[in-house]
Design a protein around this motif. Sequence first.
Motif, mmCIF file in Angstrom:
data_model
loop_
_atom_site.group_PDB
_atom_site.id
_atom_site.type_symbol
_atom_site.label_atom_id
_atom_site.label_comp_id
_atom_site.label_asym_id
_atom_site.label_seq_id
_atom_site.Cartn_x
_atom_site.Cartn_y
_atom_site.Cartn_z
ATOM 1 N N MET A 125 -0.516 8.335 6.492
ATOM 2 C CA MET A 125 -0.178 9.470 5.492
ATOM 3 C C MET A 125 -0.946 9.439 4.368
ATOM 4 S SD MET A 125 2.797 11.310 4.778
ATOM 5 C CE MET A 125 2.679 12.480 3.298
ATOM 6 N N PHE B 88 -1.095 12.262 -1.813
ATOM 7 C CA PHE B 88 -0.906 13.584 -2.265
ATOM 8 C C PHE B 88 -2.147 13.948 -2.845
ATOM 9 C CE2 PHE B 88 3.740 12.240 -1.999
ATOM 10 C CZ PHE B 88 3.938 13.028 -0.661
ATOM 11 N N ASP C 237 -1.789 9.406 -11.863
ATOM 12 C CA ASP C 237 -1.695 8.233 -10.802
ATOM 13 C C ASP C 237 -2.413 8.548 -9.354
ATOM 14 O OD1 ASP C 237 -0.232 6.554 -12.821
ATOM 15 O OD2 ASP C 237 1.528 7.249 -11.823
ATOM 16 N N LEU C 238 -2.256 9.626 -8.955
ATOM 17 C CA LEU C 238 -3.028 10.005 -7.817
ATOM 18 C C LEU C 238 -4.189 10.696 -7.968
ATOM 19 C CD1 LEU C 238 0.229 11.397 -6.113
ATOM 20 C CD2 LEU C 238 -0.418 9.205 -5.990
ATOM 21 N N PRO D 276 6.610 17.554 1.694
ATOM 22 C CA PRO D 276 7.620 17.012 0.655
ATOM 23 C C PRO D 276 8.077 17.430 -0.354
ATOM 24 C CG PRO D 276 6.040 15.486 1.694
ATOM 25 C CD PRO D 276 5.548 16.720 2.048
ATOM 26 N N VAL D 277 9.429 17.545 -0.982
ATOM 27 C CA VAL D 277 9.589 17.922 -2.056
ATOM 28 C C VAL D 277 10.174 17.079 -3.011
ATOM 29 C CG1 VAL D 277 11.080 19.715 -3.463
ATOM 30 C CG2 VAL D 277 10.208 20.281 -0.777
ATOM 31 N N LEU D 278 9.596 16.893 -4.120
ATOM 32 C CA LEU D 278 10.209 15.751 -5.097
ATOM 33 C C LEU D 278 11.087 16.716 -6.353
ATOM 34 C CD1 LEU D 278 10.346 13.171 -6.717
ATOM 35 C CD2 LEU D 278 7.820 13.685 -7.536
ATOM 36 N N THR D 279 12.344 16.420 -6.442
ATOM 37 C CA THR D 279 13.000 17.094 -7.351
ATOM 38 C C THR D 279 13.400 16.432 -8.478
ATOM 39 O OG1 THR D 279 15.142 16.471 -6.282
ATOM 40 C CG2 THR D 279 14.317 18.490 -5.868
ATOM 41 N N ARG E 10 7.539 7.886 8.740
ATOM 42 C CA ARG E 10 6.778 8.850 7.808
ATOM 43 C C ARG E 10 7.324 8.705 6.348
ATOM 44 N NH1 ARG E 10 3.340 12.852 8.581
ATOM 45 N NH2 ARG E 10 3.639 14.629 7.102
ATOM 46 N N THR F 227 5.185 7.454 3.235
ATOM 47 C CA THR F 227 4.960 8.263 2.022
ATOM 48 C C THR F 227 5.358 7.073 0.596
ATOM 49 O OG1 THR F 227 5.733 10.191 3.054
ATOM 50 C CG2 THR F 227 5.671 10.335 0.609
ATOM 51 N N ASP G 86 2.957 4.442 0.164
ATOM 52 C CA ASP G 86 1.525 5.109 -0.638
ATOM 53 C C ASP G 86 1.961 5.548 -2.255
ATOM 54 O OD1 ASP G 86 -0.624 5.840 0.658
ATOM 55 O OD2 ASP G 86 -0.186 7.834 -0.055
ATOM 56 N N LEU G 87 3.094 5.878 -2.416
ATOM 57 C CA LEU G 87 3.382 6.369 -3.859
ATOM 58 C C LEU G 87 3.601 5.048 -4.521
ATOM 59 C CD1 LEU G 87 6.373 9.150 -3.804
ATOM 60 C CD2 LEU G 87 4.024 9.079 -4.964
ATOM 61 N N SER H 249 0.086 3.620 -5.673
ATOM 62 C CA SER H 249 -0.607 4.389 -6.634
ATOM 63 C C SER H 249 0.298 4.351 -8.149
ATOM 64 C CB SER H 249 -1.123 5.774 -6.312
ATOM 65 O OG SER H 249 0.144 6.292 -5.292
ATOM 66 N N THR H 250 1.655 4.084 -7.857
ATOM 67 C CA THR H 250 2.231 4.268 -9.393
ATOM 68 C C THR H 250 2.756 2.670 -9.562
ATOM 69 O OG1 THR H 250 4.451 4.619 -8.226
ATOM 70 C CG2 THR H 250 3.055 6.670 -8.739
ATOM 71 N N LEU I 36 13.290 6.864 -8.328
ATOM 72 C CA LEU I 36 13.271 7.959 -7.464
ATOM 73 C C LEU I 36 13.777 7.548 -5.998
ATOM 74 C CD1 LEU I 36 11.589 10.290 -6.463
ATOM 75 C CD2 LEU I 36 9.530 8.900 -5.931
ATOM 76 N N MET J 155 12.615 12.635 -3.684
ATOM 77 C CA MET J 155 11.867 13.147 -2.922
ATOM 78 C C MET J 155 12.191 13.370 -1.223
ATOM 79 S SD MET J 155 7.667 12.144 -1.875
ATOM 80 C CE MET J 155 6.939 13.001 -3.428
ATOM 81 N N VAL K 31 11.048 14.208 2.332
ATOM 82 C CA VAL K 31 10.022 14.312 3.096
ATOM 83 C C VAL K 31 10.375 14.950 4.540
ATOM 84 C CG1 VAL K 31 8.184 12.679 4.355
ATOM 85 C CG2 VAL K 31 9.193 11.961 2.070
#
Lengths: 144, 140
Positions: A1, A4, A30-31, A138-141, B16, B20, B23-24, B27-28, B106, B137, B139
């Motif tokens: 994966m 983003f 960050d990304l 993917p959706v982040l709300t 998956r 994700t 990965d997040l 980076s955070t 999150l 989020m 996915v």
Amino acid sequence: MPTFKHILVPTDFEEASEHALEAALDLAQDLDAEVTIVHVIQAPPIYYSAYAQGLAWPVEELDGAARRALDDALAAAKKRYGKVDAVLLNGAPRVQILEAVVDRKADVIVMGTHGRRGIVRAVLGSVAESIVRTSPVPVLTVGA
Amino acid sequence: MKKILVCLDTSPRAPRVLATAIDLARSTSARLTLFRSVSVPPELVEKDVFGLAPGALRERMLASAKEGLMRYRADVPTELLEAVEVKIGSPWEAICVEAKKIDADLIILGSHGYGVLDRILGTTAARVVNHAECSVMVVR
């Protein structure tokens, strides 16, 4: 994966959208990702039919106001983060947003939810919810 | 972003979701809590199965859910892992309660797959989006 690389942020310029944009800019930093802000103008069909009959419906004025609000949002965002762009679209929000995802090759959507509760939400639903149900990415709300 | 609640069910989408999340988190610089909820079939609740065999079924369900999560745990770099949690309850509710409990910033979950109907309708994700107090989020 893969990480983003391109974040799409639909906005209606309300508080929830502002929060979502802030979250998206933080995440983009960050990304090291690109950000595209999208605003969809949704004029009910009757406006268009009235316009077509030569009645004076200020469609251009509405577009102009949206364009100005979007330019302001873009300018403010650019002060915080460089890789930001904005696009103004016309039509049904869900359809336009999902088309923008494909056109712009975005790999994640970050959007606000209005935090409606109970019967109001049950009746109205939300654009965010319909996006969550149908988005190919993917959706982040982000809550208001 | 500090704490991410990663909801991993038994669907093929779970890896998956985890990828994700990892990965997040990288980076955070956030940390992950792996989470799964299991539900007691409604017909068993009606028969008061807990009264007949106190705790036994419950323990069994939790143990098997935890076992499932432990397999994913191996994929998470140690420095990113906060906890592994399992709970009994309907998925969307258990997820929202757990997120509040650990003060998650999150929630990450799959769009479909928590039970038969959900595989088609994707209701768990939509409900979590509507009810959670933090960012969510979803996915594909």
